[in-house]
Design a protein around this motif. Structure first.
Motif, PDB file in Angstrom:
ATOM      1  N   ASP A  15       0.832  -1.235   0.083  1.00  0.00           N
ATOM      2  CA  ASP A  15       0.127   0.144   0.180  1.00  0.00           C
ATOM      3  C   ASP A  15       0.841   1.258   0.041  1.00  0.00           C
ATOM      4  O   ASP A  15       0.680   2.150  -0.865  1.00  0.00           O
ATOM      5  CB  ASP A  15      -1.027  -0.030   1.171  1.00  0.00           C
ATOM      6  CG  ASP A  15      -0.256   0.021   2.564  1.00  0.00           C
ATOM      7  OD1 ASP A  15       0.713  -0.622   2.679  1.00  0.00           O
ATOM      8  OD2 ASP A  15      -0.760   0.442   3.509  1.00  0.00           O
ATOM      9  N   GLY A  62      -4.111   8.693   7.827  1.00  0.00           N
ATOM     10  CA  GLY A  62      -4.276   7.611   6.849  1.00  0.00           C
ATOM     11  C   GLY A  62      -3.921   7.977   5.419  1.00  0.00           C
ATOM     12  O   GLY A  62      -4.304   7.050   4.698  1.00  0.00           O
ATOM     13  N   GLU A  63      -3.273   8.990   5.297  1.00  0.00           N
ATOM     14  CA  GLU A  63      -2.950   9.267   3.714  1.00  0.00           C
ATOM     15  C   GLU A  63      -1.471   9.569   3.514  1.00  0.00           C
ATOM     16  O   GLU A  63      -1.086  10.231   4.382  1.00  0.00           O
ATOM     17  CB  GLU A  63      -3.925  10.492   3.372  1.00  0.00           C
ATOM     18  CG  GLU A  63      -5.471  10.191   3.093  1.00  0.00           C
ATOM     19  CD  GLU A  63      -6.129  11.356   2.548  1.00  0.00           C
ATOM     20  OE1 GLU A  63      -5.842  11.975   1.330  1.00  0.00           O
ATOM     21  OE2 GLU A  63      -7.104  11.959   3.111  1.00  0.00           O
ATOM     22  N   LEU A 206      -2.825   2.537   4.805  1.00  0.00           N
ATOM     23  CA  LEU A 206      -3.413   3.628   4.354  1.00  0.00           C
ATOM     24  C   LEU A 206      -4.901   3.454   4.143  1.00  0.00           C
ATOM     25  O   LEU A 206      -5.271   2.281   3.933  1.00  0.00           O
ATOM     26  CB  LEU A 206      -2.556   3.917   2.831  1.00  0.00           C
ATOM     27  CG  LEU A 206      -1.217   4.265   3.031  1.00  0.00           C
ATOM     28  CD1 LEU A 206      -0.841   4.758   1.604  1.00  0.00           C
ATOM     29  CD2 LEU A 206      -1.051   5.539   3.825  1.00  0.00           C
ATOM     30  N   GLY A 207      -5.553   4.613   4.296  1.00  0.00           N
ATOM     31  CA  GLY A 207      -7.017   4.329   4.082  1.00  0.00           C
ATOM     32  C   GLY A 207      -7.662   4.204   5.478  1.00  0.00           C
ATOM     33  O   GLY A 207      -9.001   4.441   5.585  1.00  0.00           O
ATOM     34  N   LYS A 209      -8.530   5.860   8.815  1.00  0.00           N
ATOM     35  CA  LYS A 209      -8.509   7.182   9.588  1.00  0.00           C
ATOM     36  C   LYS A 209      -7.972   6.858  10.997  1.00  0.00           C
ATOM     37  O   LYS A 209      -8.241   5.900  11.604  1.00  0.00           O
ATOM     38  CB  LYS A 209      -9.919   7.804   9.655  1.00  0.00           C
ATOM     39  CG  LYS A 209     -10.340   8.135   8.190  1.00  0.00           C
ATOM     40  CD  LYS A 209      -9.304   8.959   7.353  1.00  0.00           C
ATOM     41  CE  LYS A 209     -10.173   9.394   6.079  1.00  0.00           C
ATOM     42  NZ  LYS A 209      -9.180  10.360   5.136  1.00  0.00           N
TER      43      LYS A 209
END
Length: 212
Positions: A15, A62-63, A206-207, A209
């Protein structure tokens, strides 16, 4: 939060690996017009993503918000093998000199004044912290000429290595930045954030929150 990962560590997290190379494609191919880097899969990957490269990732909620890559100058790197026309004379090298490449802030995180975002200043603080821990006190960076003044304002000793050239739609000048603990203090003061930014280990997936 800024994480420093080796290429092997980055590859162990698909990811993160994909997010890094997609962000690089978006910034350097689509925005800056470096068409030589274009690939059908829209991933920007080059010969310097080798086992001695270090990858710095800023993760926000998360980004992937920001990225930069550090390359040792004790082996071929961008200035010696690709952008050699930016350097007049021998390129600086040695264990205390690394090259900072692929500095990128994701479009959704470009806040701040005069083009310097909070993610961008975290990347700057990150490479200074990272360098001082490794007895590295100089980085070579190829950036727009206006950044020479910005570097001086942050108390880097900024020494241009040659004349500016045009790459894609961007003017670029190779510059040697020398820094000390004082530089780190100034960067932290400008950020109004005095705690270290480097984190150990891996970020979360990632993704997902994260609680603030």
């Amino acid at each position: 939060m800024l994480f420093a990962l080796t290429t092997q560590e980055l590859m162990e997290r698909p990811d993160l690996w994909e997010a890094v190379h997609r962000l690089r494609y978006r910034i350097f191919v689509e925005e800056m017009g470096w068409t030589d880097l274009d690939r059908p899969d829209q991933l920007e990957i080059d010969q310097f993503d080798h086992d001695e490269a270090e990858h710095h990732l800023v993760i926000r909620n998360g980004e992937l918000a920001g990225y930069q890559r550090m390359l040792p100058t004790t082996r071929p790197h961008l200035l010696t093998d690709v952008l050699s026309d930016l350097c007049e004379g021998p390129s600086p090298s040695g264990p205390n000199v690394w090259e900072l490449t692929r500095y990128a802030v994701a479009p959704g995180f470009r806040d701040g004044k005069r083009g310097v975002s909070t993610v961008g200043t975290e990347l700057i603080a990150g490479f200074v912290e990272w360098g001082l821990k490794r007895n590295v006190n100089q980085v070579i960076i190829e950036f727009e000429p206006m950044w020479v003044l910005r570097a001086l304002q942050l108390h880097f000793l900024a020494t241009p290595l040659g004349y500016q050239r045009t790459y894609g739609n961007q003017q670029v000048v190779a510059t040697l930045l020398t820094f000390t603990e004082h530089t780190l203090d100034v960067v932290r003061a400008r950020r109004n954030h005095h705690l270290p930014v480097l984190n150990r280990g891996y970020p979360g997936l990632l993704g997902l929150k994260q609680a603030s």
